[in-house]
Scaffold this active site. Structure first.
Site, PDB file in Angstrom:
ATOM      1  N   GLU A  72       0.906  -1.181  -0.066  1.00 50.36           N
ATOM      2  CA  GLU A  72       0.008  -0.081  -0.075  1.00 50.36           C
ATOM      3  C   GLU A  72       0.943   1.355  -0.065  1.00 50.36           C
ATOM      4  O   GLU A  72       1.881   1.451   0.717  1.00 50.36           O
ATOM      5  CB  GLU A  72      -1.015  -0.041   1.202  1.00 50.36           C
ATOM      6  N   ALA A  95       0.470  -2.120  10.944  1.00 47.08           N
ATOM      7  CA  ALA A  95       0.162  -3.585  10.116  1.00 47.08           C
ATOM      8  C   ALA A  95      -0.854  -3.210   8.826  1.00 47.08           C
ATOM      9  O   ALA A  95      -0.909  -2.120   8.424  1.00 47.08           O
ATOM     10  CB  ALA A  95      -0.837  -4.140  11.192  1.00 47.08           C
ATOM     11  N   HIS A 140     -11.198  -4.041   8.384  1.00 45.76           N
ATOM     12  CA  HIS A 140     -10.550  -3.657   7.115  1.00 45.76           C
ATOM     13  C   HIS A 140     -11.258  -5.125   6.223  1.00 45.76           C
ATOM     14  O   HIS A 140     -11.280  -4.804   5.169  1.00 45.76           O
ATOM     15  CB  HIS A 140      -9.285  -3.682   6.917  1.00 45.76           C
ATOM     16  N   GLU A 160      -7.391  -3.999  11.857  1.00 39.60           N
ATOM     17  CA  GLU A 160      -7.014  -4.847  10.531  1.00 39.60           C
ATOM     18  C   GLU A 160      -8.376  -5.756  10.150  1.00 39.60           C
ATOM     19  O   GLU A 160      -8.453  -6.037   8.948  1.00 39.60           O
ATOM     20  CB  GLU A 160      -5.886  -5.564  10.751  1.00 39.60           C
ATOM     21  N   GLU A 188      -9.831   3.972   6.337  1.00 38.07           N
ATOM     22  CA  GLU A 188      -9.222   3.926   7.516  1.00 38.07           C
ATOM     23  C   GLU A 188      -9.878   4.545   8.868  1.00 38.07           C
ATOM     24  O   GLU A 188      -9.501   4.222   9.968  1.00 38.07           O
ATOM     25  CB  GLU A 188      -7.893   4.973   7.322  1.00 38.07           C
TER      26      GLU A 188
HETATM   27 ZN   LIG Z   1      -5.921   0.600   8.455  1.00 35.28          ZN
END
Ligand SMILES: [Zn+2]
Length: 854
Positions: free
Chosen positions: A131, A275, A312, A309, A331
């Protein structure tokens, strides 16, 4: 490199004519253990459709060499098709098969396929991190989030290794010294979310099972891995325990079965960030495997990241932003869910919202006051813009605003909106409007005005109470004043606090109301007795800076530590820190508050923030004439509280570390040396390896550690972590030679991984050594553009931030920064942004110093 910085316009153009059906990616990393081998073989076959046959397009690829390019059976000449960043192809058909064979480079900077050799046992470990756009360092692809596709990975690796990817492996075939791992096709995902982890990792396995509403069962194999040499410290049970609680919780809240099959969590070395949410194959920085005693704040922080995480998997992986303008869509949600989940999933970390109020929001407030701040939904022109937007706005302010949104529409409407969003957009891409649509459906409220005020503007409001009383001390009027460039609707609680019989400041009234415009009357307060403390934004519902009326501020000076309630106290601490940063409270007054009340602060995370902030107050915000005394006061306070702390407690460890950070005088340094040699002891304090390095850093920075002693410590801890600490200690020695060596190690060579760049810049930049580092300010500004052009962005960001002469708090440095900014209007916008922010930190320090001058 032209073409490296993909623009939004180019991405939109490409997406408008292409649809990707799938990628076959073959990687051969059998060369990895051979340190002389710099590259590995990478072959991508991508199958895609084009709505405008005959058109041109390009794949993104950053590779030392391209061996072949074949489009629909036609071989193209790599020498003309590949320009170093892109593989250009023309004459597209309606349906295309494109194969690119390349030699890609092993990474030392954590971007792409990172290679790490463990100093303990010589083993080699690989993992990927992409990313926003580094998959192109590992295989050729259309590197933008909205061209999702299924990926099928095949990885050939040394026979003794295991290999993981997003999907489970279907077949492993041995041949000679190698094994080939064939993975199942993934669900449609974005390029930046693909992942490969390979090496002789230590693995802990477990399993999660859940009965679904339709009568079937969801089975999720779990694993957690780390380097073999960290296995003795790996508390996989705790990690997997939080994982299972999180899976329960998110299934209940999101009502969409986990879509990615298995769930692996790899703790990997030299990781640049906390992470990364690769579907089914999450990567974490391995500092989350604790080699020495850490406080509970560290365990809470790790559990928060595990849940962040995991959130996500839905917010980001299942439903993905179309372009990086809407990075916040994942985010901000994940950041909010990290804290929300710690409570909701019934983990043992019940202080999650206190940590959020105290630490995440501090990050947001800081970022939001830079001249470079931006709306939560940002304008991201290209990939360099995207890289810098992983910031306090996108994460912490966005999460704070979502917390306010939950207060505004109610949690039921909020989560019902999320459930509809997942079902409606599964495996697709979204923008702000898609989220507002579902939330308006479920809440029945018009959110366009709310979104315009909160998501599409920047800056933080300050809320100040204004209290008038009658002759009997009863409130005749309580008003909330709002200032800031943009006024917003705030749902807040107002807390009134008074002394009880024991002397604690306890809440006697809580009034919840909507604040709008410049002045809002709190009608319910009229007639109540004037309290000792009026705390706006009690319970931390909104995102704002809290100010106080004079009487409340006086109550804090005499009794901040007596506030009953951890969250209220954390808010008060946060508010006085903001006053200090804003030059409204002298730094020495803030230091006095910390020295007086930190010893009775029960929340360990808050205490650790106070330590960091008090040190910054002395180093940057205090009148330079008072710095020496301020530093001594902090060290004396640290020693006093260290001796008073409960033996073996987290608080004792935190104060020991703070002593190491502040020790300067003979008495403190004598104790530091005694703790290292064992001639001094503090009952209950275990001087383990990480604490030893903190103590050595104190001695090294004071010129009291010899090179032989530091080398001996490294020999006793010859690990990746030991190497980092040793490097920092060497850079921290107070000599011109040590500073020159640290500077040169970073500037004159591109060999160091980011962890060692940080160790050098950290040791180099000890604030108390500002006289030694002053002569580097001018060369710093001269080097900026070269560094930005020549280094990878991860490394360049660390150098630009780490070597900025922030400790040279004088008008001269400010003038140098301004001269650079004025003289370099054409410098990369991302570079200018970093310099502008550091320049703003410096200007803020000068304002705070003026406030602290008697
Ligand atoms: Zn994140």
């Amino acid at each position: 490199m032209p073409g490296k910085n993909l623009s939004r316009d180019e991405a939109q153009q490409r997406a408008s004519i292409l649809a990707v059906d799938g990628y076959q990616v073959r990687l051969d990393v059998t060369s990895a253990p051979d340190r002389a081998a710099g590259t590995f073989r990478s072959t991508t076959t991508v199958t895609f459709r084009c709505s405008q046959p005959g058109a041109d397009t390009f794949l993104d690829l950053l590779a030392p060499a391209v061996r072949s390019v074949t489009l629909n059976g036609r071989a193209l000449d790599p020498a003309t098709a590949y320009d170093g960043a892109r593989v250009h192809v023309d004459g597209l058909a309606a349906e295309n098969v494109l194969t690119v064979e390349a030699d890609c480079a092993y990474s030392r900077t954590g971007e792409g396929l990172h290679r790490f050799v463990d100093p303990v046992d010589g083993e080699t470990y690989l993992y990927t991190h992409y990313e926003p756009a580094d998959a192109r360092r590992v295989f050729a692809n259309f590197e933008q989030p909205d061209l999702k596709a299924p990926f099928t990975f095949t990885v050939t690796a040394p026979a003794a290794w295991d290999v993981w990817s997003n999907a489970p492996h279907e077949k492993v075939t041995a041949e000679g010294d190698a094994r080939t791992w064939e993975f199942a096709p993934t669900k449609p995902i974005s390029t930046y979310l693909t992942a490969v982890v390979a090496g002789p990792y230590h693995v802990a396995r477990d399993h999660y099972r859940r009965e679904l509403a339709d009568g079937t069962a969801l089975e999720i194999p779990l694993s957690a891995m780390c380097r073999k040499s960290l296995a003795p410290y790996f508390d996989a049970d705790e990690i997997l325990g939080v994982t299972k609680l999180g899976l329960d919780f998110f299934h209940e809240e999101f009502d969409y079965p986990y879509p990615f099959g298995k769930y692996d969590q790899a703790f990997v070395p030299e990781y640049n960030i906390g992470a990364m949410e690769n579907p089914g194959c999450v990567t974490f920085r391995e500092e989350f495997v604790f080699r020495s005693k850490v406080t509970d704040a560290a365990y809470e922080g790790r559990a928060n990241v595990i849940l962040h995480e995991m959130a996500h998997m839905w917010f980001g992986d299942l439903v993905t932003m179309r372009w990086w303008d809407d990075l916040w869509l994942k985010e901000s949600f994940a950041d909010f869910m990290g804290s929300y989940g710690l409570i909701g999933a019934r983990t043992r970390y019940s202080s999650a919202w206190i940590t959020f109020a105290n630490q995440r929001k501090a990050w947001a407030y800081r970022q939001d006051q830079f001249p470079t701040t931006h709306p939560i939904t940002a304008d991201i022109r290209d990939l360099e813009d995207a890289k810098l937007n992983f910031d306090g706005i996108t994460y912490a302010k966005g999460a704070s605003v979502l917390k306010q949104l939950v207060a505004y529409v109610g949690s039921e409407a909020f989560f019902e909106g999320a459930r509809r969003y997942f079902k409606r957009h599964a495996f697709g891409n979204t923008e702000l409007g898609d989220l507002l649509e579902v939330l308006e459906e479920t809440s029945g409220r018009d959110l366009k005005t709310w979104a315009a005020a909160w998501l599409q503007t920047s800056g933080v409001n300050a809320l100040t109470p204004q209290v008038t009383t009658d002759a009997e001390g009863r409130i005749t009027e309580l008003a909330v004043l709002q200032d800031g460039e943009v006024l917003r609707p705030h749902r807040i609680a107002v807390g009134l606090y008074d002394r009880d019989a024991e002397g604690a400041l306890v809440r006697t009234a809580r009034i919840e109301l909507d604040v709008t415009g410049t002045r809002t009357a709190v009608a319910e307060a009229v007639g109540l007795a004037r309290p000792a403390l009026v705390l706006l934004n009690d319970d931390d519902l909104t995102y704002c800076k809290i100010r106080f009326d004079e009487e409340s501020l006086e109550s804090l000076r005499t009794g901040l530590g007596d506030i009953h309630g951890e969250l209220a106290r954390a808010l008060a601490w946060s508010a006085v820190w903001n006053l200090t940063r804003d030059g409204l409270m002298p730094a020495r007054d803030y230091v006095a508050l910390v020295l007086r009340f930190a010893g009775q602060e029960g929340n360990i995370g808050v205490l650790q923030s106070l330590h960091a902030q008090a040190k910054t107050a002395v180093d940057l915000y205090a009148d330079p004439a008072w710095r020496g005394e301020g530093g001594r006061l902090l060290a004396d306070g640290a020693l006093r509280e260290l001796r008073a702390a409960v033996p073996g407690s987290d608080h004792q460890l935190a104060w020991a570390r703070f002593l190491a950070q502040t020790a300067g005088g003979a008495e403190h340094l004598g104790l530091v040396r005694g703790l290292l040699s064992g001639s001094a002891r503090i009952d209950g304090l275990e001087v383990d390896q990480e604490l030893r390095w903190s103590l050595w850093l104190a001695l090294a920075a004071s010129g009291q550690a010899t090179d032989e002693e530091l080398a001996a410590e490294l020999a006793a801890d010859n690990t990746a972590s030991g190497k980092r600490h040793h490097t920092e200690c060497l850079a921290a020695r107070p000599t011109a030679e040590a500073k020159a060596a640290a500077w040169s190690a970073v500037i004159d060579s591109d060999e160091l991984p980011s962890a060692l760049v940080e160790a050098n810049t950290g040791g180099f930049s000890i604030p108390a050594q500002r006289d030694l580092t002053a002569l580097y300010a001018a060369p710093y500004f001269k080097l900026l553009e070269r560094i930005w052009a020549e280094r990878s962005i991860e490394i360049a960001m660390r150098i630009v931030g780490g070597f900025f002469p922030i400790a040279q708090t004088g008008e001269q440095t400010l003038a140098e920064a301004d001269a650079w900014l004025e003289g370099h209007p054409q410098a990369a916008p991302a570079l200018r942004r970093l310099v502008l922010e550091r320049r703003d930190d410096l200007a803020r320090a000068l304002r705070a110093q003026a406030c602290d001058r008697p």
